[in-house]
Design a protein around this motif. Structure first.
Motif, PDB file in Angstrom:
ATOM      1  N   GLN A 117     -11.018   6.500   0.379  1.00 26.79           N
ATOM      2  CA  GLN A 117      -9.723   6.478  -0.019  1.00 26.79           C
ATOM      3  C   GLN A 117      -9.203   5.123  -0.766  1.00 26.79           C
ATOM      4  O   GLN A 117      -9.356   4.089  -0.123  1.00 26.79           O
ATOM      5  N   LYS A 118      -8.831   5.054  -2.147  1.00 29.26           N
ATOM      6  CA  LYS A 118      -8.429   3.716  -2.721  1.00 29.26           C
ATOM      7  C   LYS A 118      -7.300   4.177  -3.543  1.00 29.26           C
ATOM      8  O   LYS A 118      -6.992   5.294  -3.943  1.00 29.26           O
ATOM      9  N   LEU A 119      -6.383   3.096  -3.430  1.00 32.17           N
ATOM     10  CA  LEU A 119      -5.175   3.147  -4.243  1.00 32.17           C
ATOM     11  C   LEU A 119      -5.450   2.992  -5.613  1.00 32.17           C
ATOM     12  O   LEU A 119      -6.184   1.688  -6.181  1.00 32.17           O
ATOM     13  N   LYS A 120      -4.854   3.345  -6.678  1.00 35.43           N
ATOM     14  CA  LYS A 120      -4.905   3.062  -8.053  1.00 35.43           C
ATOM     15  C   LYS A 120      -3.548   2.851  -8.564  1.00 35.43           C
ATOM     16  O   LYS A 120      -2.588   3.906  -8.498  1.00 35.43           O
ATOM     17  N   LEU A 121      -3.022   1.974  -9.288  1.00 33.78           N
ATOM     18  CA  LEU A 121      -1.872   1.874  -9.999  1.00 33.78           C
ATOM     19  C   LEU A 121      -2.092   2.484 -11.261  1.00 33.78           C
ATOM     20  O   LEU A 121      -2.514   2.173 -12.414  1.00 33.78           O
ATOM     21  N   ASP A 166      -3.012  -6.056 -13.440  1.00 31.61           N
ATOM     22  CA  ASP A 166      -2.975  -7.474 -12.544  1.00 31.61           C
ATOM     23  C   ASP A 166      -1.585  -7.333 -11.628  1.00 31.61           C
ATOM     24  O   ASP A 166      -0.553  -7.425 -11.760  1.00 31.61           O
ATOM     25  N   ASN A 167      -2.079  -7.444 -10.159  1.00 29.38           N
ATOM     26  CA  ASN A 167      -1.163  -7.413  -9.336  1.00 29.38           C
ATOM     27  C   ASN A 167      -0.618  -8.858  -8.410  1.00 29.38           C
ATOM     28  O   ASN A 167       0.203  -8.771  -7.497  1.00 29.38           O
ATOM     29  N   THR A 211       0.770  -1.299   0.016  1.00 33.70           N
ATOM     30  CA  THR A 211       0.071   0.039   0.011  1.00 33.70           C
ATOM     31  C   THR A 211       0.724   1.323   0.001  1.00 33.70           C
ATOM     32  O   THR A 211       0.403   2.497   0.563  1.00 33.70           O
ATOM     33  N   PHE A 212       2.039   1.173  -0.586  1.00 31.98           N
ATOM     34  CA  PHE A 212       2.919   2.624  -0.793  1.00 31.98           C
ATOM     35  C   PHE A 212       2.192   3.143  -1.852  1.00 31.98           C
ATOM     36  O   PHE A 212       1.626   2.591  -2.996  1.00 31.98           O
ATOM     37  N   TYR A 213       2.067   4.622  -2.061  1.00 34.23           N
ATOM     38  CA  TYR A 213       2.101   5.371  -2.995  1.00 34.23           C
ATOM     39  C   TYR A 213       2.397   6.750  -3.162  1.00 34.23           C
ATOM     40  O   TYR A 213       3.403   6.898  -1.995  1.00 34.23           O
ATOM     41  N   ARG A 214       2.516   7.042  -4.432  1.00 27.69           N
ATOM     42  CA  ARG A 214       3.220   8.373  -4.643  1.00 27.69           C
ATOM     43  C   ARG A 214       2.878   9.792  -3.684  1.00 27.69           C
ATOM     44  O   ARG A 214       1.720   9.762  -3.591  1.00 27.69           O
ATOM     45  N   GLN A 242       1.626   3.540  -7.289  1.00 28.61           N
ATOM     46  CA  GLN A 242       0.307   3.857  -7.234  1.00 28.61           C
ATOM     47  C   GLN A 242       0.117   5.372  -6.712  1.00 28.61           C
ATOM     48  O   GLN A 242       0.885   5.931  -6.066  1.00 28.61           O
ATOM     49  N   ILE A 243      -1.206   5.628  -6.831  1.00 26.29           N
ATOM     50  CA  ILE A 243      -1.669   7.030  -6.347  1.00 26.29           C
ATOM     51  C   ILE A 243      -2.766   6.788  -5.528  1.00 26.29           C
ATOM     52  O   ILE A 243      -3.433   5.792  -5.380  1.00 26.29           O
ATOM     53  N   LEU A 244      -3.090   7.886  -4.703  1.00 27.51           N
ATOM     54  CA  LEU A 244      -3.940   7.609  -3.643  1.00 27.51           C
ATOM     55  C   LEU A 244      -5.133   8.399  -4.113  1.00 27.51           C
ATOM     56  O   LEU A 244      -5.137   9.440  -4.456  1.00 27.51           O
ATOM     57  N   GLU A 245      -6.312   7.857  -4.338  1.00 30.92           N
ATOM     58  CA  GLU A 245      -7.505   8.578  -4.658  1.00 30.92           C
ATOM     59  C   GLU A 245      -8.751   8.789  -3.672  1.00 30.92           C
ATOM     60  O   GLU A 245      -9.001   7.734  -2.920  1.00 30.92           O
ATOM     61  N   THR A 246      -9.460   9.725  -3.557  1.00 28.22           N
ATOM     62  CA  THR A 246     -10.567   9.789  -2.736  1.00 28.22           C
ATOM     63  C   THR A 246     -11.925  10.018  -3.634  1.00 28.22           C
ATOM     64  O   THR A 246     -11.774  11.033  -4.343  1.00 28.22           O
TER      65      THR A 246
END
Length: 252
Positions: free
Chosen positions: A175-179, A195-196, A130-133, A162-166
């Motif tokens: 809040q969700k992560l998007k690759l 696909d992760n 769950t790391f994100y920029r 990944q980025i964090l989107e609200t």
């Protein structure tokens, strides 16, 4: 009496705060697929740990020769896993100087020998995925489980970015992560997503090894426990019953 009540309240508050911290606040923790009897998974996890973690973190309670317990020979350990020492009996010491780590990251990277016991396998499994920029952070990275984390995303080449989107869901901000950028172990799909699964498997192996490392004797201890139970049930109990019959036969 008052002193005792205050002590109990303090212990309760401390345990509550520790549990909340370990669970990562309100973040849902994914279940880590731990299997300490899967030697191949442990071996892959050990390789990932040495290649990506041991350059900054140490594991001084773990010695390289303990890896023979997961099916590796000493030659395999020396040729593939030993980069910071030349003796197979040495502990897994960090390659980086502690002072340099504190200068670069603001704090000395902690030893990871018992991290799986202190944090929990589920926490580690979720944390590493769950790391994100985040451009506001010194390292350029943040984490959904550990907000304002000082550690950079050392596995970013494998996972990607990944980025964090609200988003609004049911009238609430979620809040969700998007690759947004694939890595070596993430690939595009027909739907335009990513696909992760390969990256998740790599992290699962790493967490599996870190769980094993926190208590290497666990599997053997369980095996001994099963043997003791079988001995009690099928040998000691029948012998005790026969002894009881022999002792009481003249009385009855």
């Amino acid at each position: 009496m008052k002193k005792m009540i205050n002590s109990l309240l303090f212990a309760l508050l401390a345990s509550t705060s520790i549990a909340s911290f370990a669970a990562g606040g309100n973040v849902h923790l994914d279940k880590a697929p731990i299997d300490l009897r899967n030697a191949e998974s442990l071996q892959r996890g050990a390789q990932t740990f040495v290649n990506y973690c041991l350059s900054c973190h140490g594991a001084v309670a773990m010695r390289y020769n303990r890896l023979t317990d997961i099916g590796l020979t000493e030659d395999q350990i020396k040729n593939n896993l030993m980069f910071t020492t030349d003796k197979v009996g040495n502990p897994m010491k960090v390659a980086m100087d502690a002072k340099d780590g504190k200068t670069w990251f603001g704090a000395t990277p902690p030893d990871l020998s018992l991290i799986a016991r202190s944090r929990g396998s589920d926490w580690l499994y979720t944390y590493l995925r769950t790391f994100y920029r985040d451009d506001t952070r010194p390292t350029g990275w943040n984490n959904l489980v550990f907000d304002k984390v000082g550690m950079p995303h050392v596995l970013w080449e494998l996972q990607g970015e990944q980025i964090l989107e609200t988003k609004k869901e049911g009238g609430h901000d979620v809040q969700k992560l998007k690759l947004v950028k694939p890595g070596l172990l993430t690939r595009g799909t027909d739907s335009g997503g990513f696909d992760n699964s390969e990256y998740d498997l790599r992290v699962a192996d790493l967490v599996n090894y870190m769980t094993y490392m926190s208590e290497p004797a666990q599997v053997k201890r369980e095996q001994i426990g099963y043997a003791v139970v079988l001995f009690l049930l099928f040998i000691l109990v029948p012998l005790t019953y026969l002894l009881k019959k022999e002792y009481w036969k003249d009385i009855h």
